[in-house]
Design an enzyme around this catalytic site. Structure first.
Site, PDB file in Angstrom:
ATOM      1  N   ASP A  43       4.172  27.969  27.693  1.00 51.48           N
ATOM      2  CA  ASP A  43       5.424  27.424  27.125  1.00 51.48           C
ATOM      3  C   ASP A  43       6.526  27.447  28.173  1.00 51.48           C
ATOM      4  OD1 ASP A  43       4.179  27.580  24.636  1.00 51.48           O
ATOM      5  OD2 ASP A  43       5.179  29.452  24.084  1.00 51.48           O
TER       6      ASP A  43
ATOM      7  N   GLU B 178      -2.735  38.821  15.456  1.00 56.33           N
ATOM      8  CA  GLU B 178      -2.082  37.975  14.449  1.00 56.33           C
ATOM      9  C   GLU B 178      -3.182  37.306  13.621  1.00 56.33           C
ATOM     10  OE1 GLU B 178       1.001  35.254  15.863  1.00 56.33           O
ATOM     11  OE2 GLU B 178       0.364  33.824  14.342  1.00 56.33           O
TER      12      GLU B 178
ATOM     13  N   ASP C 245      -1.564  24.658   8.259  1.00 54.97           N
ATOM     14  CA  ASP C 245      -0.520  25.535   8.762  1.00 54.97           C
ATOM     15  C   ASP C 245       0.719  24.700   9.073  1.00 54.97           C
ATOM     16  OD1 ASP C 245       0.531  27.846   9.831  1.00 54.97           O
ATOM     17  OD2 ASP C 245      -0.523  27.674  11.746  1.00 54.97           O
TER      18      ASP C 245
ATOM     19  N   ASP D  64       3.932  25.641   9.184  1.00 62.28           N
ATOM     20  CA  ASP D  64       4.972  26.318   9.977  1.00 62.28           C
ATOM     21  C   ASP D  64       6.385  25.857   9.630  1.00 62.28           C
ATOM     22  OD1 ASP D  64       3.094  27.846  11.295  1.00 62.28           O
ATOM     23  OD2 ASP D  64       3.132  26.670  13.145  1.00 62.28           O
TER      24      ASP D  64
ATOM     25  N   HIS E  73       4.520  31.891  24.922  1.00 67.76           N
ATOM     26  CA  HIS E  73       3.184  31.832  25.553  1.00 67.76           C
ATOM     27  C   HIS E  73       3.418  31.541  27.031  1.00 67.76           C
ATOM     28  CE1 HIS E  73       2.311  30.285  21.432  1.00 67.76           C
ATOM     29  NE2 HIS E  73       1.137  30.848  21.559  1.00 67.76           N
TER      30      HIS E  73
ATOM     31  N   GLU F 299       1.877  36.593   9.838  1.00 68.67           N
ATOM     32  CA  GLU F 299       2.569  35.315   9.638  1.00 68.67           C
ATOM     33  C   GLU F 299       2.420  34.876   8.189  1.00 68.67           C
ATOM     34  OE1 GLU F 299       2.265  32.136  12.575  1.00 68.67           O
ATOM     35  OE2 GLU F 299       2.167  30.696  10.924  1.00 68.67           O
TER      36      GLU F 299
HETATM   37  C1  XLS Z   1      -0.688  29.514  15.447  1.00 65.81           C
HETATM   38  C2  XLS Z   1      -0.096  30.797  15.772  1.00 65.81           C
HETATM   39  C3  XLS Z   1       0.447  30.961  17.181  1.00 65.81           C
HETATM   40  C4  XLS Z   1       0.676  32.409  17.514  1.00 65.81           C
HETATM   41  C5  XLS Z   1       0.868  32.692  18.965  1.00 65.81           C
HETATM   42  O1  XLS Z   1      -1.002  29.227  14.302  1.00 65.81           O
HETATM   43  O2  XLS Z   1       0.887  31.056  14.801  1.00 65.81           O
HETATM   44  O3  XLS Z   1       1.589  30.196  17.374  1.00 65.81           O
HETATM   45  O4  XLS Z   1       1.786  32.928  16.821  1.00 65.81           O
HETATM   46  O5  XLS Z   1      -0.203  32.266  19.719  1.00 65.81           O
HETATM   47 CA    CA Z   2       1.239  29.173  12.070  1.00 68.18          CA
HETATM   48 CA    CA Z   3       2.296  32.691  14.633  1.00 68.19          CA
END
Ligand code: XLS
Ligand code: CA
Ligand code: CA
Length: 438
Positions: free
Chosen positions: A104, A232, A307, A309, A101, A268
């Site tokens: 980032d 996404e 989420d 991750d 991003h 994702e």
């Molecule tokens: C958040 C998203 C984010 C996107 C990019 O849940 O996964 O990280 O991949 O903005």
């Molecule tokens: Ca995520």
């Molecule tokens: Ca993502």
């Protein structure tokens, strides 16, 4: 040049029997599977935000991992140190791509002109590193969800001024993505949704999001962006309702607004499961619509409703993911580890363990998916299951050579049809197990 992970050497493939925690057990980049090298099937990417920025802060506590890299956080020296550390990290693991991003890679300034100047400066530096190492940019994006100005959305905001600010960020993030040769540009609509219909004009908001995307396509193409734009999908979090709920919803939106030629999807795993689907489902829906672009390779926790991750460790999931990707003819994007260490895994070594886990889990998934395809039992079963459409009245239906009247006459002459053949789900699940564990 300062070494940030001086205790850790290059991570090599040592095979399944190795007990060395800092080695790959299954990811053997040069190994050929179905005629292609593993590293070509698996274009892994590092997510700048999780790996180089996030230190484990959550709603209940501050960072547990030190991501200062010896600098004052929020300074340009820190931004440069992250570049150095990130490239060293990717080189040691053999990761060939990264995603970012805008905010980032530099600290956001009060004034957007200063932020943009910082972006120019850091992207020059990143470009130098890319040229030295051969590491490439998978995709870029603009963070249009963290700053309070985006509390009501970016493309879907109620404020025309905020909308312009979002446009400026997209424009600059596109410039930087083009400069770094990114394969894709992502729109993740984290705040593109709503909390209550009592204050929301959904139609207006969706139209405005589409307008922003159309302007992005026009601008991107005019400055030489030849890659794919991606949506996404994610159903919720941070907003209660998000417009890009899942693959099917996003595809419908893209087609409605004529964006489907320029956009594909970035799927994702954790977002698909939050939408109540399997990861495989959203991959399949994208693939059959010609919209499978890139993948955010992580894993959620079905016991938790958010989420998480996580780095993928389920070989079953990665097998099913790679099965879809291989069947779709591969990815034009890549496999971005949009994943973070658990908060108590807070050492630099844990960052390596996480990527080794994710890369090995995908390598196993690739090996097993290839076997499942070579085994052929599943494909043969599915083909046979629809075989009544290969001849006779079935064929006429598929060839669009019939009518409702003809089908009705056929049915009336036939009487009651036999019940269809068994779906044999349990048998097929045992085929998958036999391939996974042999
Ligand atoms: C958040 C998203 C984010 C996107 C990019 O849940 O996964 O990280 O991949 O903005
Ligand atoms: Ca995520
Ligand atoms: Ca993502």
């Amino acid at each position: 040049m300062k070494e940030y992970f001086s205790d850790i050497q290059k991570i090599n493939y040592e095979g399944a029997e190795s007990k060395n925690p800092l080695s790959f057990k299954f990811y053997d980049p040069e190994r050929v599977i179905l005629g292609k090298k593993m590293k070509e099937h698996l274009p892994f990417a590092m997510a700048w935000w999780h790996n180089l920025c996030a230190g484990g802060t959550d709603m209940f506590g501050r960072d547990t991992a030190d991501k200062s890299f010896g600098c004052e956080k929020g300074s340009m020296a820190h931004a440069r140190a992250k570049v150095d550390a990130g490239f060293e990290f990717m080189q040691k693991l053999g990761i060939e791509y990264f995603c970012f991003h805008d905010v980032d890679i530099v600290p956001e300034a009060e004034d957007i002109n200063e932020t943009n100047r910082r972006l120019d400066e850091i992207s020059d530096y990143i470009l130098e590193k890319m040229e030295q190492t051969g590491i490439k940019c998978l995709w870029g994006t603009a963070n249009m969800f963290s700053n309070p100005r985006f509390m009501n959305g970016a493309g879907s905001t109620n404020s025309a001024d905020v909308y312009c600010f979002a446009a400026a960020q997209v424009k600059k993030a596109l410039d930087i993505t083009v400069k770094l040769g990114g394969r894709g540009y992502v729109f993740w609509g984290g705040r593109e949704g709503y909390e209550t219909l009592l204050n929301t004009d959904v139609k207006f908001e969706e139209e405005n999001i589409a307008r922003l995307m159309k302007m992005a396509v026009r601008y991107g193409r005019s400055v030489g962006f030849t890659g794919d734009f991606y949506i996404e999908p994610k159903p919720k979090e941070p907003m209660k309702h998000q417009y890009d709920f899942d693959a099917a919803t996003a595809i419908g939106f893209l087609r409605k607004y004529g964006l489907d030629k320029d956009f594909k999807l970035n799927i994702e795993a954790n977002h698909a499961t939050l939408a109540g689907h399997t990861f495989q489902h959203d991959l399949r829906i994208s693939a059959i619509n010609g919209m499978l672009g890139s993948v955010d390779a992580n894993q959620g926790d079905l016991l938790l409703g958010w989420d998480t991750d996580e780095f993928p460790y389920s070989v079953y999931e990665t097998t099913m993911c790679m099965y879809e990707i291989i069947k779709a003819g591969g990815l034009t994007g890549g496999l971005n580890f949009d994943a973070k260490n658990r908060r108590p895994s807070n050492t630099p070594e844990d960052m390596f363990h996480a990527f080794i886990l994710g890369m090995d889990t995908f390598a196993l998934g690739l090996i097993k998916a290839a076997r499942l395809i070579e085994d052929g039992r599943i494909d043969r079963f599915v083909k046979e299951r629809y075989s009544s459409f290969e001849s006779g009245i079935g064929r006429k239906i598929v060839n669009d050579e019939t009518s409702l009247e003809e089908l009705a006459t056929y049915a009336e002459n036939m009487g009651a049809p036999e019940i269809p053949s068994s779906g044999r789900q349990e048998y097929l699940e045992s085929v998958v197990n036999s391939v996974l564990f042999s």
